[in-house]
Design a protein around this motif. Structure first.
Motif, short mmCIF file in Angstrom:
data_model
loop_
_atom_site.label_atom_id
_atom_site.label_comp_id
_atom_site.label_asym_id
_atom_site.label_seq_id
_atom_site.Cartn_x
_atom_site.Cartn_y
_atom_site.Cartn_z
N LEU A 17 -75.95 -19.70 63.40
CA LEU A 17 -77.23 -19.15 63.83
C LEU A 17 -78.33 -19.57 62.86
O LEU A 17 -78.08 -19.76 61.67
N PHE A 37 -70.61 -22.73 68.66
CA PHE A 37 -71.94 -22.37 69.17
C PHE A 37 -72.94 -22.53 68.04
O PHE A 37 -72.66 -22.21 66.89
N SER A 39 -77.44 -22.21 67.26
CA SER A 39 -78.76 -21.84 67.76
C SER A 39 -79.82 -22.23 66.74
O SER A 39 -79.69 -21.93 65.55
N GLU A 40 -80.87 -22.91 67.22
CA GLU A 40 -82.00 -23.31 66.37
C GLU A 40 -83.23 -23.51 67.26
O GLU A 40 -83.20 -24.30 68.19
N TRP A 41 -84.31 -22.79 66.95
CA TRP A 41 -85.48 -22.83 67.82
C TRP A 41 -86.38 -24.04 67.57
O TRP A 41 -87.08 -24.50 68.46
N ALA A 46 -83.32 -29.11 65.58
CA ALA A 46 -82.23 -29.12 66.56
C ALA A 46 -81.83 -30.54 66.93
O ALA A 46 -80.64 -30.83 67.13
N PRO A 57 -77.88 -27.46 69.88
CA PRO A 57 -78.11 -26.03 69.64
C PRO A 57 -78.89 -25.39 70.78
O PRO A 57 -79.78 -26.00 71.37
N PHE A 58 -78.53 -24.15 71.09
CA PHE A 58 -79.34 -23.36 72.00
C PHE A 58 -80.65 -23.02 71.29
O PHE A 58 -80.76 -23.14 70.07
N ASP A 60 -84.17 -20.29 71.17
CA ASP A 60 -84.55 -19.00 70.59
C ASP A 60 -83.42 -17.99 70.70
O ASP A 60 -83.01 -17.59 71.78
N ILE A 61 -82.91 -17.54 69.55
CA ILE A 61 -81.78 -16.62 69.53
C ILE A 61 -82.13 -15.29 70.17
O ILE A 61 -81.26 -14.60 70.71
N ILE A 64 -81.03 -15.18 73.82
CA ILE A 64 -79.64 -15.49 74.15
C ILE A 64 -78.82 -14.21 74.29
O ILE A 64 -78.82 -13.36 73.39
N ILE A 69 -72.17 -15.80 74.23
CA ILE A 69 -71.78 -16.56 73.03
C ILE A 69 -70.25 -16.54 72.93
O ILE A 69 -69.63 -15.49 73.10
#
Length: 341
Positions: A17, A37, A39-41, A46, A57-58, A60-61, A64, A69
């Motif tokens: 994350l 998994f 996540s990085e906005w 990313a 990476p997905f 905005d955490i 989500i 996840i």
């Protein structure tokens, strides 16, 4: 990166994350763990992450759903430090609403991973008179975790960069965590000169009339055999008035803390007198002082690369801590299987 022979986490999975460009990923992967998994906005970070790990990476955490996840054993992340609007009111989980730490908490609350491994700026320990860190610890304890915190300096972990950060390790209460101890820093003598490139074309050289070098500075061979003198930045001059980003350092010392947003002539990296020239660190040199290997693919934008390494975690420190984490997991497995050590 330090050399680790034993794949002590090869049975374990992790989620990354606030992943940035993958410092946690590199460290965990070096011990054999598998990322399921990320996540990085920030789209630039990313992209660098995906180029290196072939995992997109997905975004905005906060958007989500924790239920989507994948299950995982280890949750890691260098989360941003934010003020908790109601911190100190002993509401635990609710105290973190409106902050990015809340998103960690809600994921932990749903998945209950075995281990949490978090990193933040040193100031987190003092933020809001200590109430911010206390709220984090209380929240994790309410979620059934035993929490350990420690401030370490990258300089003491075989990397020539002065970078103090707080590290948070938490074990689910289903594990016996009394085995855990933070590592003793090796504090081996290292210096910036050892990782410098030979005349890199992408390291900005500063040519100004207001550069001042202390002419009486002498390098003593015996002096630099002393690790307590070697493992720190050594200022030898200045540009302009010598404010932030205007100080000049010797390459037999350490780099100052890389920064994503620092100003001055030496913005983001600091200034160093190398082969008679005053210059910034190159993008690759920034990668090296953070413990990233030379085969790591940098962003095509130097502006983004400097920002990314100013924001990222020091891989070596993570690896040393992960070795200790893996030992706790190993001993718990032995205990569970009723095997005598």
């Amino acid at each position: 990166m330090i050399t680790i022979q034993k794949k002590s986490l090869k049975k374990y999975s992790f989620i990354d994350l606030f992943a940035g460009i993958g410092g946690f990923h590199l460290a965990l992967e070096s011990l054999g763990a598998k990322c399921v998994f990320a996540s990085e906005w920030d789209k630039f970070a990313a992209n660098t992450y995906e180029n290196n790990f072939h995992l997109k990476p997905f975004g905005d955490i906060t958007q989500i759903d924790e239920k989507k996840i994948p299950r995982h054993d280890i949750l890691c992340g260098g989360f941003p430090c934010q003020a908790f609007s109601v911190s100190g009111k002993q509401k635990g989980f609710e105290d973190t609403r409106g902050t990015l730490f809340f998103d960690i908490a809600r994921i932990v609350n749903h998945h209950k991973p075995k281990v949490l491994f978090l990193e933040n700026v040193k100031n987190l320990a003092k933020h809001d008179a200590g109430r911010t860190l206390k709220t984090i610890i209380n929240t994790l304890e309410d979620l059934e975790y035993s929490v350990f915190t420690k401030v370490f300096n990258t300089s003491n972990f075989d990397l020539p960069q002065n970078r103090e950060r707080v590290y948070i390790v938490a074990f689910h209460n289903s594990l016996d965590s009394h085995y855990f101890k933070f590592p003793i820093p090796p504090n081996n003598p290292v210096c910036l000169e050892q990782i410098l490139e030979s005349d890199p074309s992408d390291a900005k050289v500063i040519e100004r009339d207001d550069i001042e070098i202390k002419k009486n500075y002498k390098v003593s061979t015996s002096l630099f055999s002393e690790r307590e003198l070697l493992n720190k930045p050594i200022q030898i001059g200045k540009v302009n008035k010598g404010g932030q980003g205007e100080r000049i350092y010797h390459p037999l010392g350490h780099a100052i803390t890389l920064s994503a947003y620092g100003g001055g002539a030496g913005s983001k990296t600091g200034l160093y007198l190398v082969n008679g020239k005053v210059r910034k660190l190159s993008p690759r040199e920034c990668a090296r002082v953070q413990g990233f290997p030379d085969n790591y693919i940098l962003s095509s934008s130097n502006v983004q690369t400097y920002k990314q390494f100013g924001n990222c975690v020091s891989v070596n420190v993570l690896q040393y801590i992960l070795v200790q984490i893996s030992e706790v997991l190993r001993l718990n497995e032995i205990s569970k299987n009723n095997v005598i050590v």
